[in-house]
Design a protein around this motif. Structure first.
Motif, PDB file in Angstrom:
ATOM      1  N   ASP B 138       0.814  -1.215   0.000  1.00 60.74           N
ATOM      2  CA  ASP B 138       0.000   0.000   0.000  1.00 60.74           C
ATOM      3  C   ASP B 138       0.847   1.264   0.000  1.00 60.74           C
ATOM      4  O   ASP B 138       0.339   2.358  -0.121  1.00 60.74           O
ATOM      5  N   GLU B 139       2.165   1.103   0.099  1.00 61.89           N
ATOM      6  CA  GLU B 139       3.028   2.271   0.190  1.00 61.89           C
ATOM      7  C   GLU B 139       3.147   3.026  -1.117  1.00 61.89           C
ATOM      8  O   GLU B 139       3.318   4.242  -1.142  1.00 61.89           O
ATOM      9  N   GLU B 140       3.145   2.264  -2.202  1.00 61.65           N
ATOM     10  CA  GLU B 140       3.598   2.854  -3.443  1.00 61.65           C
ATOM     11  C   GLU B 140       3.152   1.948  -4.583  1.00 61.65           C
ATOM     12  O   GLU B 140       3.081   0.738  -4.408  1.00 61.65           O
ATOM     13  N   LYS B 141       2.864   2.535  -5.757  1.00 59.85           N
ATOM     14  CA  LYS B 141       2.242   1.740  -6.819  1.00 59.85           C
ATOM     15  C   LYS B 141       3.137   0.670  -7.436  1.00 59.85           C
ATOM     16  O   LYS B 141       2.635  -0.353  -7.908  1.00 59.85           O
ATOM     17  N   ALA B 142       4.454   0.869  -7.427  1.00 61.34           N
ATOM     18  CA  ALA B 142       5.328  -0.193  -7.947  1.00 61.34           C
ATOM     19  C   ALA B 142       5.394  -1.336  -6.939  1.00 61.34           C
ATOM     20  O   ALA B 142       5.428  -2.510  -7.295  1.00 61.34           O
ATOM     21  N   ARG B 143       5.380  -0.970  -5.661  1.00 55.45           N
ATOM     22  CA  ARG B 143       5.384  -2.008  -4.635  1.00 55.45           C
ATOM     23  C   ARG B 143       4.098  -2.824  -4.644  1.00 55.45           C
ATOM     24  O   ARG B 143       4.085  -3.993  -4.272  1.00 55.45           O
ATOM     25  N   ALA B 144       3.001  -2.183  -5.081  1.00 51.95           N
ATOM     26  CA  ALA B 144       1.711  -2.882  -5.134  1.00 51.95           C
ATOM     27  C   ALA B 144       1.761  -4.062  -6.088  1.00 51.95           C
ATOM     28  O   ALA B 144       0.899  -4.927  -6.076  1.00 51.95           O
ATOM     29  N   LYS B 145       2.779  -4.076  -6.936  1.00 48.07           N
ATOM     30  CA  LYS B 145       2.882  -5.106  -7.963  1.00 48.07           C
ATOM     31  C   LYS B 145       3.843  -6.210  -7.573  1.00 48.07           C
ATOM     32  O   LYS B 145       4.012  -7.179  -8.314  1.00 48.07           O
ATOM     33  N   GLU B 146       4.540  -6.055  -6.490  1.00 52.99           N
ATOM     34  CA  GLU B 146       5.622  -6.989  -6.218  1.00 52.99           C
ATOM     35  C   GLU B 146       5.148  -8.236  -5.483  1.00 52.99           C
ATOM     36  O   GLU B 146       4.241  -8.207  -4.670  1.00 52.99           O
ATOM     37  N   ARG B 147       5.804  -9.353  -5.783  1.00 52.88           N
ATOM     38  CA  ARG B 147       5.485 -10.608  -5.119  1.00 52.88           C
ATOM     39  C   ARG B 147       5.959 -10.577  -3.670  1.00 52.88           C
ATOM     40  O   ARG B 147       6.837  -9.799  -3.302  1.00 52.88           O
ATOM     41  N   VAL B 148       5.433 -11.493  -2.865  1.00 55.26           N
ATOM     42  CA  VAL B 148       5.913 -11.649  -1.494  1.00 55.26           C
ATOM     43  C   VAL B 148       7.331 -12.236  -1.511  1.00 55.26           C
ATOM     44  O   VAL B 148       8.231 -11.751  -0.832  1.00 55.26           O
ATOM     45  N   PHE B 149       7.521 -13.269  -2.312  1.00 61.57           N
ATOM     46  CA  PHE B 149       8.866 -13.818  -2.554  1.00 61.57           C
ATOM     47  C   PHE B 149       9.318 -13.255  -3.892  1.00 61.57           C
ATOM     48  O   PHE B 149       8.844 -13.674  -4.937  1.00 61.57           O
ATOM     49  N   SER B 150      10.238 -12.300  -3.843  1.00 62.55           N
ATOM     50  CA  SER B 150      10.570 -11.572  -5.051  1.00 62.55           C
ATOM     51  C   SER B 150      11.993 -11.913  -5.474  1.00 62.55           C
ATOM     52  O   SER B 150      12.949 -11.670  -4.748  1.00 62.55           O
ATOM     53  N   PHE B 151      12.094 -12.467  -6.664  1.00 65.11           N
ATOM     54  CA  PHE B 151      13.375 -12.970  -7.150  1.00 65.11           C
ATOM     55  C   PHE B 151      14.320 -11.840  -7.557  1.00 65.11           C
ATOM     56  O   PHE B 151      13.906 -10.861  -8.165  1.00 65.11           O
TER      57      PHE B 151
END
Ligand SMILES: Nc1nc2c(ncn2[C@@H]2O[C@H](COP(=O)(O)OP(=O)(O)OP(=O)(O)O)[C@@H](O)[C@H]2O)c(=O)[nH]1
Ligand SMILES: [Mg+2]
Lengths: 419, 302
Positions: B138-151
């Motif tokens: 919810d912080e930021e729109k690019a973060r809204a797209k990121e996976r929980v486990f992010s490669f």
């Protein structure tokens, strides 16, 4: 008490999914001024003459450039009753796998339809996928009613057509709402332009749909995630099994069986940092200690002796293929993750590929490519302890991983034991 | 029995604990990033809960720009000491001295972007394969797209168009040597959830979050703390005000605002009527461009 509710938006390209989410956030006053200013700026730059609320969720550069949703975006909002996790999924056929991803944990799917275009191929595909993924509640939002003269007749036509199609799907709870996401009719506020509609608005539905029975509270399933051995003087002999309850109600004193060993013992205690509990239910993360000192490790499963999951190396499953790379085919081997267990699995038999538009089973096909769905029989190196996906989404699901690239390539929903 | 709490916080807590355990069970060498901010304090708290009664099974790392609030460093050291945890400091100052990065100059110079190098360098040096972060969607729109486990590839880069599908609660943390996973256990928490949880659990936070008297000057609509690290522009003037900070990062890019909220409950009241996001209110680093965060994340930023 506020409940956590997960929602996914689905539907064809441009039917207004992102706009609906933007509208829900906007009308329930969950958008902040700086976000709105940013969206207004971006709308102006793109030359739209209204504020494009879709830009609230379309956050990636490529999405803004193309005006479409590519990847799932998560947004959050709360009402006094509920705290919502919204997954905005793409409608574009090329990104169907992201729709599947966003729906996998949803309690409610909002299916959008453009009132002018009616039920499209992609509407059918997404509705089918939502039912296949076991989303318990479906809400068909007939959108863009502003462009269909707010016509009751048109709405009912679409409702009838969809109902007809839905009888072939496994849907238990289906609702219909006529809306205009762009103008806000029946999203948060009741529309004055469709006085013929007396039902709830989208937000009212989201607040009222009963989700208490979405989880399996009958079959005790506890996949062991991590063994806790403190090596601290105060907890010298402590040996606990950490995990998230995947089904049923586990109580202190219950007799339990450990799989695969088959030993039975009793639950000595259910521990948390905040103190012991008398019972634990999904989706709680807890630590269980057992009366007897038996060998239990990650990947094992606790259940009740008289209610065990299937244990088998052979499973039949619907698989959604998510990879642009080599297709799934007989003889191929993959890494498989099921609950907390990793193994290897081989495709033993290709049963059919499903045409998700007609639901026709194509038994002549032998492969699954990106975004295709089919039923296969897998054999795994270690036995899996599972339930049918329809009975339990946690113990009935798995992912397939390409062992060369480590990428997740398939999502599986178990239909039963392969024999 | 545990204290009664709203069930959505319980559900979020359980989800986070599950994520943390899963990441640790499937990695060789995890580390938790700790900035002293509220989100990393929350992740640390959840990690402690995840392994209780065992001790934290991994070290904690602070990427230190050298431009921190003293209160935050004190808080960091106290917290780590209480947990008997192991602290690793990745120093941006050291990176500058060793010539690995070049310091920005001018009155608007910030070490914010330089943190990426220090972070990636430390990950490489210690061979960390799972790095826990406190980012929220919810912080930021690019973060809204990121996976929980992010490669992250061997260069530490994020490829937003090529993320692994992440279904149910089946996380895929597989990676090769030299690659790593960023794991975000509080992806689904909002700022309000974090505050409500902090309130309920009595999680301790650095004092800069709460209303206090401080010498500040105004820049870009924010009140920046007077410090040796920020040079004043010609029209800027230092004055005293009662302020607090809504996020805490490096002093050169974290702005405060006037506030009388001196307790967690008062902060909750303030946040619930706020019309501006926490990043919009206090982060100079996100104001540069619409896609500033996406670009920084691609390079390997938190
Ligand atoms: N007139 C009218 N236009 C609408 C309405 N809802 C959405 N639109 C427009 O339809 C277009 C597509 O809307 P989006 O919300 O981006 O559609 P989407 O379903 O999210 O599209 P994808 O995510 O790319 O599949 C935009 O130009 C919207 O402004 C509506 O109720 N009425
Ligand atoms: Mg969209």
């Amino acid at each position: 008490m506020t409940e956590l509710v997960r929602i996914a938006t689905t539907g064809s390209v441009d039917d207004g999914k992102s706009t609906l989410i933007g509208r829900l956030l906007f009308d329930s006053k969950q958008i902040f001024e700086d976000q709105l200013v940013a969206v207004e700026d971006a709308s102006r730059k793109r030359g739209t003459d209204y504020v494009d609320l879709a830009l609230l969720t379309d956050g990636l550069r490529a999405e803004r450039e193309q005006g479409i949703t590519i990847d799932v975006a998560y947004r959050y909002f709360a009402t006094p009753k509920r705290r919502f996790v919204l997954a905005d999924t793409p409608g574009h056929i090329q990104y169907t796998r992201n729709m599947v991803t966003g729906s996998s944990t949803a309690n409610i799917a909002l299916i959008l339809v453009d009132a002018r275009l009616g039920i499209l191929e992609q509407t059918r595909r997404h509705s089918f996928l939502a039912s296949l993924l076991g989303v318990p509640h479906l809400v068909l939002c007939v959108n863009k009613m502003d462009l269909a003269d707010w016509s009751q007749e048109r709405f009912e036509e679409i409702v009838d057509e969809f109902r007809d199609f839905a009888t072939r799907l496994d849907i238990h709870d289906l609702r219909f709402v006529p809306i205009s996401a762009l103008e806000g009719d029946n999203v948060v506020n009741q529309s004055e332009r469709m006085p013929w509609y007396h039902g709830p608005t989208v937000l009212e539905l989201l607040e009222e749909i009963h989700i208490g029975s979405d989880q399996n509270m009958i079959d005790v399933r506890f996949p062991v995630q991590y063994v806790i051995r403190p090596h601290r003087r105060e907890y010298q002999d402590f040996r606990g099994y950490a995990g998230k309850v995947a089904g049923g109600l586990i109580k202190q004193g219950d007799e339990v069986m450990v799989l695969p060993s088959g030993f039975t013992t009793k639950v000595r205690s259910i521990e948390t940092f905040d103190g012991p509990l008398e019972e634990a239910a999904p989706p709680m993360s807890v630590v269980i200690t057992l009366e007897d000192d038996i060998d239990v490790s990650r990947g094992d499963m606790l259940c009740r002796p008289h209610n065990q999951p299937h244990a088998s190396q052979d499973i039949d499953a619907m698989v959604a293929w998510m990879s642009e790379g080599p297709p799934l085919k007989v003889g191929a081997k993959y890494g498989i993750k099921h609950t907390t267990r990793w193994g290897k699995a081989m495709v033993k038999e290709f049963q059919y590929r499903l045409d998700v538009n007609t639901l026709h089973r194509d038994e002549t096909s032998e492969t699954l490519s990106l975004n295709e769905i089919g039923r296969v029989r897998l054999r795994s190196t270690t036995p899996l302890f599972f339930d049918e996906y329809r009975r339990n989404r946690e113990t009935g699901s798995f992912v397939l991983v390409d062992e060369a690239t480590n990428v997740t390539v398939g999502a599986g929903m178990i239909t039963g034991e392969g024999s | 029995m545990a204290a009664v709490q709203p069930s959505h916080l319980r559900a979020l807590e359980s989800e986070s604990i599950h994520i943390i355990r899963e990441a640790v069970a499937e990695s060789e060498n995890p580390v938790l990033l700790f900035s002293g901010g509220k989100d990393s304090a929350l992740v640390l708290r959840l990690a402690v809960k995840a392994f209780w009664p065992a001790r934290l099974p991994f070290p904690v790392m602070h990427v230190d720009t050298g431009h921190n609030f003293d209160e935050v460093i004190d808080f960091r050291d106290r917290t780590i000491a209480e947990l008997e945890a192991n602290l690793i400091v990745a120093s941006v100052q050291e990176a500058i001295e060793q010539g690995r990065v070049v310091e920005e100059t001018g009155p608007r110079a910030s070490r914010n972007r330089l943190q990426t190098e220090s972070l990636l360098n430390a990950i490489d040096k210690h061979r960390f394969d799972v790095v826990f972060g406190g980012a929220r969607r919810d912080e930021e729109k690019a973060r809204a797209k990121e996976r929980v486990f992010s490669f992250r590839d061997e260069f530490g880069q994020w490829d937003p168009k090529n993320q692994r599908p992440e279904l149910w609660s089946l996380y895929n943390g597989r990676h090769r040597n030299g690659e790593h996973m960023r794991v975000f256990p509080i992806s689904n928490w909002t700022e309000m959830d974090v505050w409500q949880y902090i309130d309920q659990e009595g999680v301790e936070l650095p004092s800069v979050y709460f209303s206090h008297r401080r010498r500040v000057f105004e820049r870009d609509g924010m009140l920046m703390a007077e410090s040796p690290y920020l040079r004043l522009l010609p029209n800027e003037e230092v004055f005293e005000a009662v302020v607090r900070f809504r996020t805490v990062g490096d002093m050169t890019c974290t702005g405060g605002f006037e506030s009388r909220a001196a307790t967690v409950q008062e902060i909750i009241d303030e946040v619930s009527i706020s019309r501006i996001t926490e990043r919009g209110a206090s982060r100079a680093d996100d104001r540069t461009a619409d896609a500033a965060m996406e670009d920084r994340k691609r390079e390997g930023y938190f």
